[in-house]
Each structure stands twice: as C-alpha cells, then as structure tokens.
Design a protein around this motif. Structure first.
Motif, PDB file in Angstrom:
ATOM      1  N   TYR A 121       0.843  -1.186   0.000  1.00 15.54           N
ATOM      2  CA  TYR A 121       0.000   0.000   0.000  1.00 15.54           C
ATOM      3  C   TYR A 121       0.882   1.241   0.000  1.00 15.54           C
ATOM      4  N   LYS A 122       0.400   2.301  -0.639  1.00 21.87           N
ATOM      5  CA  LYS A 122       1.053   3.602  -0.565  1.00 21.87           C
ATOM      6  C   LYS A 122       0.040   4.595   0.003  1.00 21.87           C
ATOM      7  N   LEU A 123       0.396   5.194   1.123  1.00 23.34           N
ATOM      8  CA  LEU A 123      -0.496   6.113   1.820  1.00 23.34           C
ATOM      9  C   LEU A 123       0.157   7.482   1.915  1.00 23.34           C
ATOM     10  N   GLU A 124      -0.538   8.505   1.475  1.00 26.78           N
ATOM     11  CA  GLU A 124      -0.038   9.871   1.570  1.00 26.78           C
ATOM     12  C   GLU A 124      -0.915  10.663   2.535  1.00 26.78           C
ATOM     13  N   VAL A 125      -0.276  11.203   3.566  1.00 30.28           N
ATOM     14  CA  VAL A 125      -0.985  11.975   4.586  1.00 30.28           C
ATOM     15  C   VAL A 125      -0.972  13.442   4.178  1.00 30.28           C
ATOM     16  N   GLU A 126      -2.142  14.060   4.139  1.00 33.13           N
ATOM     17  CA  GLU A 126      -2.236  15.449   3.712  1.00 33.13           C
ATOM     18  C   GLU A 126      -3.455  16.107   4.357  1.00 33.13           C
ATOM     19  N   TYR A 127      -3.465  17.431   4.346  1.00 34.44           N
ATOM     20  CA  TYR A 127      -4.652  18.171   4.759  1.00 34.44           C
ATOM     21  C   TYR A 127      -5.527  18.447   3.541  1.00 34.44           C
ATOM     22  N   ILE A 128      -6.828  18.294   3.728  1.00 38.38           N
ATOM     23  CA  ILE A 128      -7.795  18.690   2.710  1.00 38.38           C
ATOM     24  C   ILE A 128      -8.902  19.475   3.411  1.00 38.38           C
ATOM     25  N   PHE A 129      -9.649  20.261   2.665  1.00 38.17           N
ATOM     26  CA  PHE A 129     -10.828  20.911   3.225  1.00 38.17           C
ATOM     27  C   PHE A 129     -12.016  19.977   3.064  1.00 38.17           C
ATOM     28  N   LEU A 130     -12.769  19.813   4.146  1.00 36.61           N
ATOM     29  CA  LEU A 130     -13.904  18.895   4.148  1.00 36.61           C
ATOM     30  C   LEU A 130     -14.916  19.380   5.178  1.00 36.61           C
ATOM     31  N   ALA A 131     -16.148  18.920   5.045  1.00 37.19           N
ATOM     32  CA  ALA A 131     -17.202  19.263   5.998  1.00 37.19           C
ATOM     33  C   ALA A 131     -17.797  17.981   6.569  1.00 37.19           C
ATOM     34  N   PRO A 132     -17.074  17.268   7.448  1.00 36.58           N
ATOM     35  CA  PRO A 132     -17.567  15.978   7.951  1.00 36.58           C
ATOM     36  C   PRO A 132     -18.897  16.073   8.690  1.00 36.58           C
ATOM     37  N   ASP A 133     -19.132  17.220   9.369  1.00 33.39           N
ATOM     38  CA  ASP A 133     -20.407  17.381  10.087  1.00 33.39           C
ATOM     39  C   ASP A 133     -21.171  18.592   9.558  1.00 33.39           C
ATOM     40  N   CYS A 134     -20.951  18.895   8.273  1.00 30.92           N
ATOM     41  CA  CYS A 134     -21.585  20.006   7.558  1.00 30.92           C
ATOM     42  C   CYS A 134     -20.924  21.352   7.834  1.00 30.92           C
ATOM     43  N   VAL A 135     -19.836  21.371   8.629  1.00 30.76           N
ATOM     44  CA  VAL A 135     -19.047  22.583   8.856  1.00 30.76           C
ATOM     45  C   VAL A 135     -17.658  22.337   8.275  1.00 30.76           C
ATOM     46  N   GLU A 136     -17.263  23.167   7.320  1.00 37.37           N
ATOM     47  CA  GLU A 136     -15.980  22.938   6.644  1.00 37.37           C
ATOM     48  C   GLU A 136     -14.805  23.370   7.518  1.00 37.37           C
ATOM     49  N   ARG A 137     -13.748  22.573   7.469  1.00 39.68           N
ATOM     50  CA  ARG A 137     -12.495  22.881   8.163  1.00 39.68           C
ATOM     51  C   ARG A 137     -11.405  21.977   7.572  1.00 39.68           C
ATOM     52  N   PRO A 138     -10.117  22.287   7.818  1.00 38.33           N
ATOM     53  CA  PRO A 138      -9.065  21.369   7.366  1.00 38.33           C
ATOM     54  C   PRO A 138      -9.157  20.028   8.094  1.00 38.33           C
ATOM     55  N   VAL A 139      -8.958  18.949   7.349  1.00 35.14           N
ATOM     56  CA  VAL A 139      -9.074  17.589   7.872  1.00 35.14           C
ATOM     57  C   VAL A 139      -7.834  16.810   7.432  1.00 35.14           C
ATOM     58  N   GLY A 188     -21.344  13.231  10.128  1.00 31.80           N
ATOM     59  CA  GLY A 188     -22.268  13.627  11.177  1.00 31.80           C
ATOM     60  C   GLY A 188     -22.973  14.908  10.776  1.00 31.80           C
ATOM     61  N   GLN A 189     -23.857  15.386  11.627  1.00 27.56           N
ATOM     62  CA  GLN A 189     -24.622  16.592  11.314  1.00 27.56           C
ATOM     63  C   GLN A 189     -24.588  17.525  12.523  1.00 27.56           C
ATOM     64  N   TYR A 190     -23.936  18.674  12.338  1.00 29.42           N
ATOM     65  CA  TYR A 190     -23.826  19.644  13.433  1.00 29.42           C
ATOM     66  C   TYR A 190     -24.972  20.647  13.431  1.00 29.42           C
ATOM     67  N   ASN A 191     -25.365  21.110  12.268  1.00 33.73           N
ATOM     68  CA  ASN A 191     -26.337  22.208  12.198  1.00 33.73           C
ATOM     69  C   ASN A 191     -27.673  21.794  11.600  1.00 33.73           C
ATOM     70  N   CYS A 192     -27.902  20.486  11.544  1.00 34.90           N
ATOM     71  CA  CYS A 192     -29.208  19.980  11.143  1.00 34.90           C
ATOM     72  C   CYS A 192     -29.366  18.595  11.741  1.00 34.90           C
ATOM     73  N   THR A 193     -30.559  18.049  11.666  1.00 40.04           N
ATOM     74  CA  THR A 193     -30.805  16.726  12.235  1.00 40.04           C
ATOM     75  C   THR A 193     -31.581  15.864  11.259  1.00 40.04           C
ATOM     76  N   LEU A 194     -31.288  14.559  11.284  1.00 38.09           N
ATOM     77  CA  LEU A 194     -32.041  13.609  10.459  1.00 38.09           C
ATOM     78  C   LEU A 194     -33.406  13.317  11.050  1.00 38.09           C
ATOM     79  N   ALA A 195     -33.577  13.650  12.341  1.00 35.65           N
ATOM     80  CA  ALA A 195     -34.826  13.296  13.033  1.00 35.65           C
ATOM     81  C   ALA A 195     -35.394  14.519  13.732  1.00 35.65           C
ATOM     82  N   PRO A 196     -35.908  15.472  12.994  1.00 34.99           N
ATOM     83  CA  PRO A 196     -36.397  16.701  13.624  1.00 34.99           C
ATOM     84  C   PRO A 196     -37.630  16.445  14.483  1.00 34.99           C
ATOM     85  N   GLY A 197     -37.686  17.190  15.589  1.00 35.87           N
ATOM     86  CA  GLY A 197     -38.896  17.147  16.403  1.00 35.87           C
ATOM     87  C   GLY A 197     -38.922  16.114  17.491  1.00 35.87           C
TER      88      GLY A 197
END
Length: 571
Positions: A24-42, A194-203
């Motif tokens: 396997y060849k694995l390269e570790v790097e930073y990317i911009f992503l929004a894992p919980d709907c909020v973007e940040r470096p990951v 995940g979801q930080y600013n919304c929910t799959l099950a509102p109410g």
C-alpha cells in the motif's frame, strides 16, 4: 453515489489478493472537508477521510509506504491491535519506537498480521487522531479457514468525535497555564459523517430537536452512509472507536446484536440491545434483518460515561427495496444514561473468551500497581500514573535502549505501587512530577498490571479510562470496586477471561490485567483518550530489547540515536 466513489478509490490501492505480501502507498495530507456540515481542514490519507480501509489475510506481510505531505508537522501511523511480533520498530508510536516522519519524507512499515480480527490504523503523533487520521485495518481468516460464525454480508462502522477547533489549538490549550478546557466535541461521526447544524430526526426529544431538518440529496460530504440490507439475512458489523474523548453506545433500533469478537479475539457469543464502545475498542456483532421489511430503522450512536450535550449520530438501516431516505416511523432509540455505571460494568463483565482460547498462566511473576490521577505540576494540570506524568523524550526509547544511550531518558526505575495509606476517595495532593523512566520486564515472564482509579482534583469525580497496551494482548482477569487489595487476587477469573488490547478501569475502581512479556521491544501502555495521553497518562515497558537484531536506521534519525548512527557510520 457515495459508495460507488469509495469502491472506485479502493481499486487504486487494492493489492493482489493472491499475494502474501500486501503493498500500500499512503499519503498523509490536509484537505478541506465538511464531515459534520461545517468545513475545516481535515487530515486525510490519499485524499480520503476516514482513511481507506486496508484489508489482508492472516499470515500476510504488510508493506506500507507512508509519505508525509504536511507542510510543517511530523507524522507516525500506529497499527492498533497488531502485535508487531519481531517488528517493534513498525509499531508507529512516536518517541517510543520511531522518530516522526518529517514533511516530504517516506517511511516504510513492514510487518506481519498474525491473526484475524477488526483493527484500526491511526495517527500517533500529538493529537493528529482527533484531526481525522484513522481508518480500518481488517484481517480476514487465512484461506481455507472459517470464522466460528456465519454471516451473509458485512459492514464497517467507524465511530469518532469531531471538534471544530484544530488539533494544534487543542494541544496549546491543554499545555497552557492556567489550563484551558478543550471541552466535549461538537459532533459525533459515523464513518466520518455527522450533522452539526441539522438533524435527520427533527422534532424528537432524543435528537437535536432545536436544529432544522437535514435536506440531503445524498452526495453531501456530511450526508450519512446508509446501510443497505436485504430482509432475513445475517450481517456482520465491525465496529471500532477512534474517538479522542467520548465513550459511545451503539443501538440499531428494533434489532438485537450478538457480540462475537472483541479487539481481534473471539468471545463467547452473547446478545445485547445496545453496545458500549470505548475509544480504542473494536467489536464484531451479528444482526439478523428479521423486522418488518417495509420499514427502515435508526442506527444511533450516543455519548456515555461523561455528561454530554452532543446529540447522537444517526444513520439508517435501509431494508431494500425501500428508499434509502424513507425515515423510520419511530423516534430514534434512547441510549443508557451517561452515569449508568452499572450498565457499563455489566456489559464489560459479560465479555468472556470463546471456548478454546488460551488461558492465562495461574500465577504472575510480577505485579505493578498503577494509580491513575490528575494533579498540578508547577502550575500545569497534568495526568499521572503513580504520581509521574509521562513526558516523551526526543530520542525514541527503542533505539536508546538497544544502543545503550543512557542520557536519552531517566534511568531510575519508576514506582511499582503507590503509598498504602493513599485514600482514593480524596482529591490528590500536588506532589506529582514529570518523568520518562521505563519499566524493564524480564523476557517471557508473566506480569499483572493493576489499574487503580481514584478521585481527581475536581473533587468527587473519577472518570472511566480506556487503557491500551502496545505489542501484546492481555487477559482481563478482574474488575473491582474501591481500592485493590492482595485479597482480590483470589477473585481473578483464570477460567475464561477475555483477551483484549484495550481495557476499561471504571470510576473509583480497579481492573486487573495479566500478560506474558514475550514480545521483545519497547511498548507504550497508555490511556486511549487522546487528550489525557498528551497530558501524561501513560507508562513505557521494555521487554527483551537485547534479543532484537540490528534496528532499521530509517526511523531513528532524530535525537541521540541520530548522533549515534552518524558516529558509527564514520568509524
């Protein structure tokens, strides 16, 4: 759409399964992503978060090239649960077995996977695990062999917690004077979503009801990974936790789970309605899709063991041919209360070794009792074991011990116990110290580690701790309330204790571990809560280093080992 993308990506790194060597060849790097709907470096590997799943068969040799594409930081990768027999330099614990891989450099990890199971790989430098550096490492049984249970299909669930603060900022906060509390994560993730600013099950009261409903089309970075199943089938779900702080509980609504594997070891099957998963632990559970096939069902992961306001992470068990976005008719399930310690203990005590698993030796040659507390040291808040807070040296222990570099770390033996009159119910006093001495274990001896939990400087608080041993599995031979006594040895379970690599010590209690020190190397034993390891909650064990051959120099180009190797090469 999401699954198709992942499958195509895996083809790019998939080795030839007819081979006994997996490259396997694995390269570790930073990317911009929004894992919980909020973007940040990951932190990502090969542009993917979580990192791509690595798969092999028992007996295979892994050859994994890790390239550091970060701009300023070092990197190491630890292969959690892989015992590294004969290859301690490939364990990937920074300052223990190797120097960090510097930006732009490549390090090759070469090791054998010697047993089947559910494992993970993860960053082991600073707080990089909390930044997203983790993925599954699955070891299947060797060809011609079978698992001791049947299933029709398989899913992987990687559980993690997620902060909007960077790992750098968190580390500065933990090292500040006065201390700054990082606090709980902003969200929980299932397979990196995940979801930080919304929910799959509102109410619903059991969800983040104050947030609006999520409106996903299916290709958003924070859209849940739906689990597609067929009715009346049995599925194996591999579950692992790489959380930095949270302990979690998994529920699949209307379905029971039969636990069959823990930390890469088979266990006597037992059935539960919900599954406790502490950081560093992994399990395999079996579910049968025998519910109403016209409906879908919630998969929920909630925080336990500490008070938390983070809403559960949710996804859907989708009974085909229903639409993946057909919401369940019932509200998300309720998890056990965070302070239901009896539930946590009872689940842990239900885990017993499968019949035929090797049993522990009847007696131990050595007993080391480890008191877990926090304290103030020179005005800093630190965690400690036997009043010593671990500060890792700049020279990796493995090279320092192998080459007799005695100035690399403290040569005085660390404490093997704590004062007999110590009251675990009272807050600790302030006489802890920094240190980096090593417990030297005689090769092939049986060792008991007694983990003693106690009160903290926040009076009347004694949180649970998951502790992991590198290089070995151990038998969990006992749990108890209060202060450990020699009389408790008679209560040890030597008949069918589970083999694990990570074990829990609960509030104001003790846990007894037994293992055979038969793997030469230098091994970290530490709290798997990332923030507490950074704050000193760990010890270092040395086993038969004199039995090792010449160490590969590639991982030792820092500190005193770098100077030693340069001198040797010029003489």
């Amino acid at each position: 759409m999401v699954w198709i993308h992942c499958f195509m990506f895996l083809l790019a790194i998939k080795p030839l399964f007819g081979s006994r060597e997996r490259h396997y060849k694995l390269e570790v790097e930073y990317i911009f992503l929004a894992p919980d709907c909020v973007e940040r470096p990951v932190l990502a590997i090969n542009g993917q978060f979580p990192a791509p799943t690595i798969r092999a068969r028992t007996g295979d040799t892994m050859v994994i090239e890790v390239t550091n594409r970060l701009y300023t930081d070092g990197v190491t990768i630890h292969w959690h649960g892989i015992r590294q027999r004969g290859t301690p330099w490939a364990d990937g614990a920074s300052s223990i077995t190797q120097c960090p891989i510097q930006p732009g450099e490549t390090f090759v990890y070469r090791f054998k996977v010697d047993k089947p199971g559910t494992f993970v790989y993860q960053g082991h430098y600073g707080l990089q695990r909390t930044e997203g550096l983790y993925g599954f490492l699955i070891v299947d049984v060797a060809k011609g062999e079978k698992e001791p249970f049947h299933y029709d299909g398989e899913f992987n669930l990687l559980l993690s917690d997620w902060w909007h603060r960077s790992a750098h900022e968190q580390q500065i906060m933990l090292s500040a004077k006065p201390f700054r509390l990082v606090g709980e994560a902003q969200s929980l993730l299932i397979n990196g979503r995940g979801q930080y600013n919304c929910t799959l099950a509102p109410g619903y009261a059991t969800s983040n009801s104050s947030s609006p409903a999520c409106k996903f089309k299916g290709n958003e970075q924070c859209a849940p990974t739906i689990l597609n199943v067929l009715p009346n089938k049995t599925y194996r779900i591999r579950v692992a936790s790489t959380t930095g702080f949270a302990s979690e509980n998994l529920i699949i609504a209307n379905h029971t789970m039969t636990v069959v594997e823990a930390d890469g070891n088979y266990v006597e099957p037992f059935t539960v309605d919900n599954l406790d998963v502490h950081t560093g632990e992994s399990y395999s559970v079996l579910i049968t899709t025998n519910q109403n096939h016209n409906e879908n069902y919630w998969v929920s992961v909630g925080a336990i063991a500490r008070p938390s306001t983070v809403p559960p992470a949710l996804t859907i068990l989708n009974y085909l041919p229903n639409s993946a976005w057909k919401l369940p008719i019932s509200p998300p399930p309720r998890h056990p209360r965070w302070d239901d310690l009896e539930h946590n203990k009872n689940f842990t005590k239900s885990i017993l070794a499968l019949k035929g698993t090797p049993k522990p030796p009847r007696k131990a040659h050595r007993r080391i009792v480890l008191l877990i507390t926090d304290s103030f040291i020179d005005g800093y808040v630190k965690w400690s074991i036997n009043k010593v807070s671990l500060v890792l040296p700049s020279t990796p222990y493995l090279g320092a011990i192998k080459y007799g570099l005695k100035h690399a770390f403290d040569q005085r033996p660390p404490p093997e116990n704590f004062a007999s009159d110590y009251d675990i119910m009272k807050p600790p006093n302030k006489n802890a110290t920094f240190g980096n001495a090593v417990y030297v274990l005689d090769f092939n001896t049986t060792v008991d580690l007694i983990l003693q939990n106690a009160n903290t400087i926040d009076a009347n608080v004694s949180g649970s701790h998951p502790l992991q041993l590198h290089g070995h599995d151990f038998w969990v031979v006992g749990h108890g309330e209060g202060k450990f006594s020699k009389k408790d040895v008679k209560k040890f379970n030597l008949k069918n204790p589970p083999l694990r690599n990570t074990a829990m010590v609960f509030s104001y209690g003790w846990t007894a571990l037994r293992f055979v020190a038969d793997n030469p190397g230098v091994w970290l034993f530490h709290c798997h809560l990332a923030h507490q390891l950074i704050m000193g909650l760990g010890v270092v064990l040395s086993v038969g280093v004199d039995r090792l051959p010449e160490l590969p120099p590639e991982g030792l180009a820092c500190g005193l080992t770098a100077e030693f190797l340069m001198r040797r090469n010029h003489t």
